[in-house]
Design an enzyme around this catalytic site. Structure first.
Site, PDB file in Angstrom:
ATOM      1  CD  GLU A 177      12.624   0.064   9.492  1.00  0.00           C
ATOM      2  OE1 GLU A 177      13.462   0.907   9.840  1.00  0.00           O
ATOM      3  OE2 GLU A 177      12.754  -1.157   9.700  1.00  0.00           O
ATOM      4  CB  CYS A 195      13.259   9.009   7.928  1.00  0.00           C
ATOM      5  SG  CYS A 195      14.225   7.829   6.978  1.00  0.00           S
ATOM      6  CD  GLU A 236      10.349  12.994  11.023  1.00  0.00           C
ATOM      7  OE1 GLU A 236       9.170  12.627  11.196  1.00  0.00           O
ATOM      8  OE2 GLU A 236      11.214  12.274  10.516  1.00  0.00           O
ATOM      9  CE  LYS A 274      -1.561   3.119   2.693  1.00  0.00           C
ATOM     10  NZ  LYS A 274      -1.712   4.257   1.791  1.00  0.00           N
TER      11      LYS A 274
HETATM   12  P1  NAP Z   1       2.469   8.663   7.538  1.00  0.00           P
HETATM   13  O1  NAP Z   1       1.473   9.747   7.492  1.00  0.00           O
HETATM   14  O2  NAP Z   1       2.691   7.967   8.823  1.00  0.00           O
HETATM   15  O3  NAP Z   1       2.033   7.630   6.397  1.00  0.00           O
HETATM   16  C1  NAP Z   1       2.802   6.495   6.106  1.00  0.00           C
HETATM   17  C2  NAP Z   1       1.915   5.452   5.470  1.00  0.00           C
HETATM   18  O4  NAP Z   1       0.950   5.023   6.434  1.00  0.00           O
HETATM   19  C3  NAP Z   1       1.117   5.964   4.267  1.00  0.00           C
HETATM   20  O5  NAP Z   1       1.020   4.948   3.303  1.00  0.00           O
HETATM   21  C4  NAP Z   1      -0.229   6.246   4.889  1.00  0.00           C
HETATM   22  O6  NAP Z   1      -1.291   6.194   3.968  1.00  0.00           O
HETATM   23  C5  NAP Z   1      -0.353   5.106   5.873  1.00  0.00           C
HETATM   24  N1  NAP Z   1      -1.351   5.316   6.927  1.00  0.00           N
HETATM   25  C6  NAP Z   1      -1.900   6.482   7.340  1.00  0.00           C
HETATM   26  N2  NAP Z   1      -2.805   6.248   8.315  1.00  0.00           N
HETATM   27  C7  NAP Z   1      -2.816   4.910   8.526  1.00  0.00           C
HETATM   28  C8  NAP Z   1      -3.525   4.053   9.409  1.00  0.00           C
HETATM   29  N3  NAP Z   1      -4.418   4.543  10.273  1.00  0.00           N
HETATM   30  N4  NAP Z   1      -3.285   2.737   9.361  1.00  0.00           N
HETATM   31  C9  NAP Z   1      -2.357   2.212   8.506  1.00  0.00           C
HETATM   32  N5  NAP Z   1      -1.665   2.980   7.627  1.00  0.00           N
HETATM   33  C10 NAP Z   1      -1.881   4.316   7.645  1.00  0.00           C
HETATM   34  O7  NAP Z   1       3.907   9.163   7.067  1.00  0.00           O
HETATM   35  P2  NAP Z   1       4.255  10.031   5.823  1.00  0.00           P
HETATM   36  O8  NAP Z   1       3.830  11.424   6.119  1.00  0.00           O
HETATM   37  O9  NAP Z   1       3.774   9.373   4.580  1.00  0.00           O
HETATM   38  O10 NAP Z   1       5.850   9.923   5.790  1.00  0.00           O
HETATM   39  C11 NAP Z   1       6.692  10.722   6.524  1.00  0.00           C
HETATM   40  C12 NAP Z   1       7.149  10.017   7.775  1.00  0.00           C
HETATM   41  O11 NAP Z   1       7.794   8.794   7.444  1.00  0.00           O
HETATM   42  C13 NAP Z   1       8.201  10.808   8.543  1.00  0.00           C
HETATM   43  O12 NAP Z   1       7.914  10.742   9.908  1.00  0.00           O
HETATM   44  C14 NAP Z   1       9.491  10.086   8.218  1.00  0.00           C
HETATM   45  O13 NAP Z   1      10.508  10.254   9.182  1.00  0.00           O
HETATM   46  C15 NAP Z   1       9.017   8.682   8.156  1.00  0.00           C
HETATM   47  N6  NAP Z   1       9.970   7.856   7.411  1.00  0.00           N
HETATM   48  C16 NAP Z   1      10.723   6.933   8.092  1.00  0.00           C
HETATM   49  C17 NAP Z   1      11.670   6.172   7.413  1.00  0.00           C
HETATM   50  C18 NAP Z   1      12.511   5.141   8.113  1.00  0.00           C
HETATM   51  O14 NAP Z   1      13.101   4.296   7.430  1.00  0.00           O
HETATM   52  N7  NAP Z   1      12.618   5.151   9.430  1.00  0.00           N
HETATM   53  C19 NAP Z   1      11.832   6.348   6.041  1.00  0.00           C
HETATM   54  C20 NAP Z   1      11.054   7.285   5.386  1.00  0.00           C
HETATM   55  C21 NAP Z   1      10.114   8.027   6.075  1.00  0.00           C
HETATM   56  P3  NAP Z   1      -1.905   7.550   3.335  1.00  0.00           P
HETATM   57  O15 NAP Z   1      -0.823   8.163   2.526  1.00  0.00           O
HETATM   58  O16 NAP Z   1      -3.007   7.065   2.530  1.00  0.00           O
HETATM   59  O17 NAP Z   1      -2.311   8.397   4.499  1.00  0.00           O
END
Ligand code: NAP
Length: 483
Positions: A248, A282, A382, A173
């Site tokens: 992650e 990240c 962040e 997804k």
């Molecule tokens: P996010 O809002 O947490 O979304 C991540 C994924 O989760 C998206 O596919 C999102 O779908 C989905 N999601 C949202 N609500 C959900 C729920 N209730 N249940 C299950 N899945 C759900 O994060 P983001 O804004 O896309 O990405 C930025 C974040 O990712 C930052 O905090 C960054 O640090 C972190 N990140 C971490 C790493 C690592 O390796 N540690 C790498 C890259 C990014 P939708 O898009 O449809 O909402």
């Protein structure tokens, strides 16, 4: 203008393109604020069908030999390389990342990770002998892969490649903001004749498709990359069916410049690191810690380095920073900057104004701030934008305390007069990855977080181990010590 590759009416389930039942989700080009394309989203019911398709493929795929899977991974890599220009174009469009970075990092590093798993499988031991036991490492089952928008292809392949290598089928997804590149992976999977159900793609809202994957009893492992806020929720939901959850999550990593280090080199490399992908990384080193005696020189170098970063059209080769992903992400970043300034922060470079001559697009100036408390929001949370905070420390013990004093622990760097000095300090950091004196990225070394940066490890053999179960088979012969 939307191209055929950017309009996707079907999702990929069980080896076929099927019409999903969800709404149309438009994909915005963050540089132009125009609609780039659209996909028709999956619903929870569609995602459940994808889980069933993956479950049906589980036993067959799990029985394939490593040699067979090596061949598949190499074919997948070749099929993606055939589509490299399209991938670059798509990532520039959907993420707004500059074209050079799209090619080198978003695509280049993603394919390097994919290739690394084919190489790793050549020697990976799925079985070992411990006394009278044969310890087997077996595929753990259906993987639900939930990925974010900041490096959509890389994040997807960092899950799909080790899962396939381990013998697990995947239901992926992608983030709603950036689903298009994932379709190219599904195209490649179809082109190489990957067995039905081994890779499934169900774009759709996290609140629906993500939650289905986190709760469905047919999913054995949820591999989630995203924010700590959503990661917590995914782990909570998955607890009901006792699935394994690999998280992650976010970061607030430190770049620690030790006394005697080359300040110019360390500070300019830190500024460059923070600005990559417009700060939406990240592992970005968003807190620069320098000796108090070096603060003036550090700020002068940081200002100069930030001012040299070109913000603009991501399609141009000279651009260093494209836009950030969305209007709401831009607002959030500007709120952090304005809030810090209102609390007394000193703006060294950048700020909340639009970059010159960029009236359209979600652009943010490369920003450097100082004069903030280490406990302030800007130094703790962040921001996920091109924003660096510079903090001064009195001695190395205080620097280590400051580096460790956030709820995150994902990455970081240490700069020393020599590598041994920096390595000794690296050992004291509670974080999953540390770069010493600007060391290069290694796709075979583990990546993952301490504390609220997560509990998983991707890349290298640790990435495969995430997707394996361990079985001990006690053999009758040689029963010494056996109970
Ligand atoms: P996010 O809002 O947490 O979304 C991540 C994924 O989760 C998206 O596919 C999102 O779908 C989905 N999601 C949202 N609500 C959900 C729920 N209730 N249940 C299950 N899945 C759900 O994060 P983001 O804004 O896309 O990405 C930025 C974040 O990712 C930052 O905090 C960054 O640090 C972190 N990140 C971490 C790493 C690592 O390796 N540690 C790498 C890259 C990014 P939708 O898009 O449809 O909402």
């Amino acid at each position: 203008m939307s191209r055929p590759e950017w309009v996707r009416e079907h999702v990929y389930i069980g080896g076929s393109w099927v019409q999903p039942r969800g709404d149309i989700c438009e994909v915005e080009n963050p540089a132009t604020e125009e609609v780039l394309g659209w996909v028709r989203c999956a619903t929870a019911a569609d995602a459940a069908e994808a889980v069933e398709a993956a479950a049906a493929a589980r036993a067959g795929w799990g029985r394939t030999t490593p040699a067979y899977r090596i061949g598949v991974l190499r074919e997948l890599s070749a099929a993606l390389r055939d589509r490299e220009d399209l991938l670059v174009d798509t990532l520039v469009g959907e993420v707004g990342t500059p074209v050079g970075l799209a090619r080198s990092s978003h695509v280049g590093q993603a394919l390097a990770v994919l290739d690394s798993y084919a190489d790793l499988l050549e020697t990976f031991d799925f079985e070992e002998r411990i006394g009278s036991s044969r310890v087997l490492r077996e595929p753990a089952g259906v993987v639900g892969a939930i990925t974010p928008w900041n490096y959509p292809l890389y994040q997807l392949l960092a899950k799909v490649a080790p899962a396939l290598a381990a013998g697990c089928p995947v239901v992926a997804k992608p983030a709603e903001l950036t689903p298009l590149s994932a379709f190219i992976v599904a195209d490649a999977a179809e082109a190489i004749g990957l067995p039905p159900g081994v890779f499934n793609l169900v774009p759709g809202p996290g609140s629906e498709v993500g939650e289905l994957l986190s709760t469905h009893p047919g999913v054995d492992i949820v591999s989630f990359t995203g924010s700590t806020r959503v990661g917590r929720r995914v782990a909570g939901m998955a607890a009901e069916t006792v699935k394994r959850v690999c998280l992650e999550l976010g970061g607030k990593s430190a770049s620690l410049v030790l006394p005697g280090a080359d300040v110019e080199r360390a500070v300019s490399a830190t500024v460059a690191n923070v600005m990559v992908n417009s700060g939406q990384t990240c592992a970005a080193w968003t807190r620069l810690l320098v000796p108090r005696s070096e603060i003036d020189q550090s700020l002068a170098v940081a200002e100069e380095a930030a001012s040299q970063h070109v913000v603009g059209d991501p399609r141009h080769a000279a651009t260093d920073l494209g836009p950030v992903i969305s209007a709401s992400q831009r607002r959030s970043i500007l709120d952090y900057i304005a809030g810090a300034v209102a609390e007394g922060a000193c703006l060294v470079s950048g700020g909340v104004e639009r970059p010159d001559e960029l009236g359209v697009g979600h652009y943010v100036r490369p920003t450097v701030l100082t004069g903030v408390s280490p406990q302030s929001r800007i130094a703790q949370e962040e921001v996920f934008g091109p924003v660096l905070v510079v903090l001064a420390y009195a001695d190395v013990d205080e620097a280590v305390v400051l580096a460790n004093a956030t709820s995150y622990g994902l990455a970081g760097s240490v700069w020393g007069a020599h590598d041994g000095q920096a390595f000794a300090v690296a050992r004291r950091l509670r974080t999953g990855r540390v770069d010493v004196n600007g060391a290069a990225w290694n796709p075979s070394a583990p990546f993952g977080g301490y504390k609220q940066s997560g509990n998983g490890r991707e890349l290298g053999r640790w990435g495969i181990e995430e997707f394996l179960e361990i079985k001990a088979v006690q053999m009758p012969e040689g029963q010494r010590g056996h109970r």
